[in-house]
Every structure is written in C-alpha cells, then in structure tokens.
Design an enzyme around this catalytic site. Sequence first.
Site, mmCIF file in Angstrom:
data_model
loop_
_atom_site.group_PDB
_atom_site.id
_atom_site.type_symbol
_atom_site.label_atom_id
_atom_site.label_comp_id
_atom_site.label_asym_id
_atom_site.label_seq_id
_atom_site.Cartn_x
_atom_site.Cartn_y
_atom_site.Cartn_z
ATOM 1 N N ASN A 1 0.865 -1.184 0.000
ATOM 2 C CA ASN A 1 0.000 0.000 0.000
ATOM 3 C C ASN A 1 0.898 1.230 0.000
ATOM 4 O O ASN A 1 1.465 1.581 1.026
ATOM 5 C CB ASN A 1 -0.890 -0.035 1.258
ATOM 6 C CG ASN A 1 -1.723 1.219 1.418
ATOM 7 O OD1 ASN A 1 -1.835 2.030 0.492
ATOM 8 N ND2 ASN A 1 -2.306 1.384 2.592
ATOM 9 N N TRP A 2 1.004 1.844 -1.153
ATOM 10 C CA TRP A 2 1.921 2.986 -1.280
ATOM 11 C C TRP A 2 1.356 4.272 -0.681
ATOM 12 O O TRP A 2 2.067 5.266 -0.569
ATOM 13 C CB TRP A 2 2.256 3.234 -2.758
ATOM 14 C CG TRP A 2 3.072 2.159 -3.409
ATOM 15 C CD1 TRP A 2 3.474 0.971 -2.863
ATOM 16 C CD2 TRP A 2 3.612 2.181 -4.735
ATOM 17 N NE1 TRP A 2 4.211 0.252 -3.773
ATOM 18 C CE2 TRP A 2 4.322 0.981 -4.930
ATOM 19 C CE3 TRP A 2 3.561 3.110 -5.791
ATOM 20 C CZ2 TRP A 2 4.970 0.677 -6.122
ATOM 21 C CZ3 TRP A 2 4.195 2.811 -6.981
ATOM 22 C CH2 TRP A 2 4.903 1.600 -7.137
ATOM 23 N N LYS A 3 0.085 4.275 -0.352
ATOM 24 C CA LYS A 3 -0.586 5.477 0.184
ATOM 25 C C LYS A 3 -0.356 6.661 -0.772
ATOM 26 O O LYS A 3 -0.253 6.434 -1.990
ATOM 27 C CB LYS A 3 -0.104 5.763 1.608
ATOM 28 C CG LYS A 3 -0.218 4.504 2.478
ATOM 29 C CD LYS A 3 -0.050 4.728 3.944
ATOM 30 C CE LYS A 3 -0.176 3.382 4.641
ATOM 31 N NZ LYS A 3 -0.120 3.484 6.098
ATOM 32 N N HIS B 1 -9.490 0.971 4.958
ATOM 33 C CA HIS B 1 -8.221 1.232 5.641
ATOM 34 C C HIS B 1 -8.478 2.202 6.792
ATOM 35 O O HIS B 1 -9.300 3.114 6.671
ATOM 36 C CB HIS B 1 -7.205 1.817 4.651
ATOM 37 C CG HIS B 1 -5.825 1.861 5.226
ATOM 38 N ND1 HIS B 1 -5.444 2.842 6.112
ATOM 39 C CD2 HIS B 1 -4.766 1.032 5.080
ATOM 40 C CE1 HIS B 1 -4.185 2.602 6.481
ATOM 41 N NE2 HIS B 1 -3.755 1.522 5.868
ATOM 42 N N GLU C 1 -6.938 4.682 7.832
ATOM 43 C CA GLU C 1 -6.761 6.109 7.503
ATOM 44 C C GLU C 1 -8.018 6.663 6.835
ATOM 45 O O GLU C 1 -8.344 7.844 6.968
ATOM 46 C CB GLU C 1 -5.517 6.280 6.607
ATOM 47 C CG GLU C 1 -4.238 6.094 7.420
ATOM 48 C CD GLU C 1 -3.039 5.605 6.629
ATOM 49 O OE1 GLU C 1 -3.038 5.675 5.397
ATOM 50 O OE2 GLU C 1 -2.083 5.115 7.287
ATOM 51 N N GLU D 1 -5.325 -4.972 10.654
ATOM 52 C CA GLU D 1 -4.329 -3.914 10.820
ATOM 53 C C GLU D 1 -4.605 -3.154 12.111
ATOM 54 O O GLU D 1 -5.428 -2.219 12.120
ATOM 55 C CB GLU D 1 -4.395 -2.936 9.643
ATOM 56 C CG GLU D 1 -4.095 -3.571 8.308
ATOM 57 C CD GLU D 1 -3.549 -2.538 7.329
ATOM 58 O OE1 GLU D 1 -2.430 -2.741 6.842
ATOM 59 O OE2 GLU D 1 -4.219 -1.526 7.074
ATOM 60 N N GLY E 1 2.312 2.532 10.657
ATOM 61 C CA GLY E 1 3.227 3.642 10.463
ATOM 62 C C GLY E 1 3.897 4.123 11.741
ATOM 63 O O GLY E 1 4.487 5.200 11.776
ATOM 64 N N SER F 1 3.419 -1.792 10.370
ATOM 65 C CA SER F 1 4.873 -1.765 10.600
ATOM 66 C C SER F 1 5.547 -3.110 10.342
ATOM 67 O O SER F 1 6.512 -3.459 11.019
ATOM 68 C CB SER F 1 5.188 -1.268 12.016
ATOM 69 O OG SER F 1 4.753 0.073 12.164
ATOM 70 N N GLY G 1 2.869 -1.071 4.265
ATOM 71 C CA GLY G 1 2.859 0.358 3.924
ATOM 72 C C GLY G 1 4.270 0.838 3.663
ATOM 73 O O GLY G 1 4.827 0.672 2.581
ATOM 74 N N GLY G 2 4.888 1.422 4.688
ATOM 75 C CA GLY G 2 6.210 2.046 4.559
ATOM 76 C C GLY G 2 7.234 1.178 3.839
ATOM 77 O O GLY G 2 7.931 1.649 2.928
HETATM 78 P P1 PGA Z 1 2.749 0.453 7.579
HETATM 79 O O1 PGA Z 1 1.320 0.594 6.911
HETATM 80 O O2 PGA Z 1 3.358 -0.837 7.069
HETATM 81 O O3 PGA Z 1 3.529 1.656 7.132
HETATM 82 O O4 PGA Z 1 2.546 0.417 9.051
HETATM 83 C C1 PGA Z 1 0.481 -0.507 6.734
HETATM 84 C C2 PGA Z 1 -0.816 -0.040 6.139
HETATM 85 O O5 PGA Z 1 -1.250 1.060 6.446
HETATM 86 O O6 PGA Z 1 -1.455 -0.760 5.333
#
Ligand code: PGA
Length: 253
Positions: free
Chosen positions: A9-11, A96, A98, A168, A174, A214, A235-236
Amino acid sequence: MRKKILAGNWKMNTNIADGLDLFEAVKLGWKGLESDGTLCVIAPPSTHLFHFESDVDSHIYLSAQNCSEYEKGAFTGEISAEMVRSTGASFVIVGHSERRMNFKENNEILKQKIDLALKYDLTPIYCCGETEREREENLQRDVVKSQLEEGLYHLESDDFGKVVVAYEPVWAIGTGKTATSDQAQDMHYFIRNTIKDRYDQEIAGNTSILYGGSCNPQNAKELFANEDVDGGLIGGASLQATDFIEIAKILEG
Ligand code: PGA
C-alpha cells in the site's frame, strides 16, 4: 486452499515516473523469486493505475487504495469501482483505518463499497483493526467483530469467497510498533473463527487474512510463521523494492 498474498500500500507517495521505477523494480525482484503461486498486489495512487501493467503469469496484480461508495454521477473527485476496474486493476483496499478515521468512513459506507467492488469484479481487501485505546480497554475483539459483521458479513457465501481480509491494528500502522507474533495470531485466529461462525469451516479455511502494521524485513518472519497469517499488507516498507522483496522472500519461506 487459501492463497498467500503480499500487498504493498503505497498510500499518497510517488509521482507517476517514480512510481513506475518502483513498480518495475518490484516486478523484477518478484520474478526473481520464482514464487509458486503467492500473489503480489501493488496499490499505488489511483492516478498511476492505468500506466502500470499487471503480470498475471507472475501473479503480480494491481489494486486501488479506495473506491467510491457511489456507483456514478455527480460526486466530484470520486473514483468509482467501475473506473478502477477499467484501469486493469483487479483489487481494491476497502476500509483502511486512515480512510475510516480521516475521511469518516463507517461500516455502512464500507458495506456499499464492498458491494460495488464485487459488482465490478474487483477483489476487496477489507481492513479491520482496533485503536490503541480500544486495545488498552481489551475491546479489540468486539471492535473487529463489528467491523466485519457490519461491513462484510452481509455477503452471501459465494461473494464472501472473493474477499481478502486484512487485520491492521491502528496503533501499529506507520508507528514502528508491531503486533507481537502472539497478538497477531490471536486476532487472526479470532477473525477466522468469526468467519466460520457466520459461514462455514471450509470458507473460513479458504479466506486469506493478511497482517498490516509496521511489518518489515526484521519482523516479517515471526509474523508470517503463524498458522493464521496468510501474508501482509505493507505500507512504509513497500516503498523500497528491496525491503518489499525481502519480505516476499520471508513469506515464501
Ligand atoms: P505500515 O502501513 O506498514 O507503514 O505500518 C500498513 C498499512 O497502512 O497498510
């Protein structure tokens, strides 16, 4: 048998040119793995989707990070499930944290997104997970259960069979704080059990449940060693091809 899946997930990161470079590097690394059926799902910003090409032979697929709960019409700025599908993407992330928190998407809205995703032949990756406070109050099971019941479990068995679930924990996204191996297994087992109660043992056994929060090359091994963890939503660490491929190697085992 359920599938192993590694999703990135590149956001809201990368422009199209940088994104293309990253995607090509991921593709190259993935092909080098000669992975035996594990799916690679990349979710770049939606502006990129039409410029990227999936590679079904190598099990590399594209995903949107979101789609509208409306089918079409006067919804300025929204992107419909049908539009996502027409880019060649075959997955969409729904719910998600967010989006739940920053854009006030509740389970009722997410339910509509799930229905539209399936209508347009997209595989939804439905995210669930508790906040730090909810975990402190030991409410993680209640929260996740209602997210699943209200956003997903209205589906009939046939449609539910097309869905991927991602657990998640919000406090791990993050933040560099990861769920311990035991915490992840505990929640994944719990989720699979709720699927069994709502549907049946076979469907529960066939559902891929991904861990997100993470996850990185240092902690992936202990997370993926768990019986009920079928992959990751990254994500990251998906923004560096080498890290993402390192995680893929660990998932391959
Ligand atoms: P993260 O994000 O690996 O940066 O914690 C995961 C996600 O939001 O899907």
